[in-house]
Every structure is written in structure tokens, then in C-alpha cells.
Design a protein around this motif. Structure first.
Motif, PDB file in Angstrom:
ATOM      1  N   GLY A  90       0.813  -1.202   0.000  1.00  0.00           N
ATOM      2  CA  GLY A  90       0.000   0.000   0.000  1.00  0.00           C
ATOM      3  C   GLY A  90       0.845   1.248   0.000  1.00  0.00           C
ATOM      4  N   PHE A  91       0.360   2.248  -0.757  1.00  0.00           N
ATOM      5  CA  PHE A  91       0.997   3.560  -0.800  1.00  0.00           C
ATOM      6  C   PHE A  91       0.130   4.571  -0.069  1.00  0.00           C
ATOM      7  CE2 PHE A  91       1.246   7.735  -2.929  1.00  0.00           C
ATOM      8  CZ  PHE A  91       2.561   8.055  -2.627  1.00  0.00           C
ATOM      9  N   PHE A 115       4.447   2.034   1.691  1.00  0.00           N
ATOM     10  CA  PHE A 115       5.251   3.118   1.148  1.00  0.00           C
ATOM     11  C   PHE A 115       4.638   4.453   1.554  1.00  0.00           C
ATOM     12  CE2 PHE A 115       6.943  -0.262  -1.279  1.00  0.00           C
ATOM     13  CZ  PHE A 115       8.130   0.170  -1.868  1.00  0.00           C
ATOM     14  N   SER A 116       5.470   5.358   2.066  1.00  0.00           N
ATOM     15  CA  SER A 116       5.042   6.715   2.395  1.00  0.00           C
ATOM     16  C   SER A 116       3.765   6.691   3.230  1.00  0.00           C
ATOM     17  CB  SER A 116       4.812   7.531   1.109  1.00  0.00           C
ATOM     18  OG  SER A 116       5.978   7.571   0.330  1.00  0.00           O
ATOM     19  N   THR A 117       3.793   5.951   4.328  1.00  0.00           N
ATOM     20  CA  THR A 117       2.571   5.726   5.095  1.00  0.00           C
ATOM     21  C   THR A 117       2.827   5.808   6.585  1.00  0.00           C
ATOM     22  OG1 THR A 117       0.598   4.323   5.168  1.00  0.00           O
ATOM     23  CG2 THR A 117       2.744   3.192   5.205  1.00  0.00           C
ATOM     24  N   VAL A 135       8.947   1.727   3.377  1.00  0.00           N
ATOM     25  CA  VAL A 135       9.825   2.584   2.584  1.00  0.00           C
ATOM     26  C   VAL A 135       9.249   3.992   2.614  1.00  0.00           C
ATOM     27  CG1 VAL A 135      10.887   2.985   0.340  1.00  0.00           C
ATOM     28  CG2 VAL A 135      10.409   0.633   1.080  1.00  0.00           C
ATOM     29  N   HIS A 136      10.098   4.962   2.912  1.00  0.00           N
ATOM     30  CA  HIS A 136       9.653   6.351   3.045  1.00  0.00           C
ATOM     31  C   HIS A 136      10.748   7.261   2.507  1.00  0.00           C
ATOM     32  CE1 HIS A 136       6.181   7.981   5.519  1.00  0.00           C
ATOM     33  NE2 HIS A 136       6.647   9.052   4.902  1.00  0.00           N
ATOM     34  N   GLY A 137      10.359   8.360   1.887  1.00  0.00           N
ATOM     35  CA  GLY A 137      11.326   9.367   1.482  1.00  0.00           C
ATOM     36  C   GLY A 137      11.569  10.367   2.596  1.00  0.00           C
ATOM     37  N   CYS A 173       6.249   9.538  -2.971  1.00  0.00           N
ATOM     38  CA  CYS A 173       6.142   8.778  -4.220  1.00  0.00           C
ATOM     39  C   CYS A 173       6.834   7.422  -4.061  1.00  0.00           C
ATOM     40  CB  CYS A 173       6.764   9.547  -5.385  1.00  0.00           C
ATOM     41  SG  CYS A 173       8.542   9.831  -5.202  1.00  0.00           S
ATOM     42  N   ILE A 174       6.651   6.583  -5.081  1.00  0.00           N
ATOM     43  CA  ILE A 174       7.363   5.311  -5.151  1.00  0.00           C
ATOM     44  C   ILE A 174       8.395   5.433  -6.265  1.00  0.00           C
ATOM     45  CG2 ILE A 174       7.187   2.825  -5.553  1.00  0.00           C
ATOM     46  CD1 ILE A 174       4.314   2.944  -4.555  1.00  0.00           C
TER      47      ILE A 174
END
Length: 195
Positions: A90-91, A115-117, A135-137, A173-174
Motif C-alpha cells: 500500500g501507498f 510506502f510513504s505511510t 519505505v519512506h522518502g 512517491c514510489i
């Protein structure tokens, strides 16, 4: 034995097609695994969402997510029917729903990626024993990276195995690097039985 399935869960104001590049990447990287990206159940002016963001606050986000569970389960149920190995990725808001499915134990997931969550689920928790990739920016302008890091810490405290990556210079973003991390994660944790 049925083929493994990865369900991709998009963010708010988007749709399943928004994740087509990720879907295609995972299909190529993981032959023998099906990858589907449904639309969330609730329409917005620009796409769909898993739960309403109208007037959402940190205080009411938990109840909004809980209110969205039945509709989320109704989307997932026909896709997962007959599947023995299920992965969720999930994003953003979709990541909140993926982590919620994990920590509530509602779905027998084999692996979950976010991702980014953030972890936005209220206790009590009864998690499925599945590995997690987060995974996160570090330049995320929507959900700060500290939220992803905190989610990893909370999931580890529940006894789950969590692999957290904070990518430098990445916004909400991914990226290609993120897609590679996801492919490696699911390759290791959602094995294809060929015999």
C-alpha cells in the motif's frame, strides 16, 4: 496450489491504474506471482479513497480508518478468494489499510509492504505473523518520514520482523529504488511453489 497474489493499494485521489508502473515492474520481476491493483471503494473528485479525508484530523483518523474496514474487506475478498499466499503493498492511505489488515489479523497475509505511510490503526492489535517492508522518502511533504519510522518501531514492538528504508531526497512517491526493494522483499517472502 494457487499462484501467489500481491494486491496494490493506491493512495487517496488516485485509482488502481495509478500504480500500473509498479504492477508491471513486479509482474516482470516476479514471474509466477499475480499482481492486481483495484480501485478503492469511495469516489473523490479526482479518483478514489479507502476512507474519507473530509475534515480528517489526527484525532479522528483512527475512527475513519475503522469505518473503512468493511468496504476495504469487500474489495479484497473476491481478489483473494482461493489464494493461499497473499501479499499487500500500500501507498500512503493504501499503506494505512495494508498495515491495518496486518495488525488486526483480519487477513492471512504472507507479507506486507507500506510506502510513504503511517500506522493509523487503533488497538487492540492481534497481528498476523508476517514480515513487513516500510519505505519512506526523507523529503516526504505529505506524510513525514518520522511516521514511517514510528510505524516500524510499533510493529517491531508487536513482535513482527520489519525492514525500514528511508530514501534520501525522495518526496511522497514510489521510486525505482523503492520498486526494487519491493520486488526483493516479495521474492523472499512470497515464494512461488513450482512443483
Amino acid at each position: 496450489m494457487s499462484r501467489p497474489l500481491i494486491v496494490l493499494l493506491h493512495g487517496v485521489h488516485a485509482d488502481g491504474a495509478n500504480l500500473d508502473p509498479l504492477r508491471d515492474f513486479l509482474r516482470d520481476a516476479l514471474p509466477g506471482v499475480d499482481v492486481l491493483a483495484p480501485d478503492a471503494p469511495f469516489a473523490t473528485p479526482m479518483g478514489f479513497q479507502w476512507f474519507s479525508l473530509d475534515g480528517v484530523t489526527p484525532e479522528n483518523r483512527l475512527s475513519r480508518l475503522v469505518e473503512g474496514r468493511a468496504a476495504f474487506d469487500a474489495v479484497l475478498a473476491p481478489l483473494a478468494a482461493g489464494r493461499e499466499r497473499l501479499g499487500l503493498l500500500g501507498f500512503s492511505q493504501g499503506g494505512m489499510m495494508a498495515l491495518d489488515a496486518l495488525v488486526t489479523g483480519r487477513w492471512p497475509v504472507a507479507a506486507v509492504a507500506g510506502f510513504s505511510t503511517r500506522l493509523a490503526s487503533p488497538p487492540p492489535f492481534a497481528p498476523t505473523a508476517a514480515p513487513v517492508l516500510l519505505v519512506h522518502g526523507d523529503d516526504d511533504s505529505v506524510i513525514p518520514a518520522v511516521e514511517g519510522v514510528a510505524a516500524g518501531q510499533a510493529l517491531r514492538a508487536l513482535g513482527l520482523r520489519v525492514d525500514t528504508h528511508v530514501l534520501p531526497g525522495v518526496d511522497h512517491c514510489i521510486t525505482t529504488e523503492g520498486m526494487r526493494l519491493a520486488a526483493a522483499f516479495f521474492a523472499a517472502n512470497l515464494p512461488v511453489v513450482t512443483s
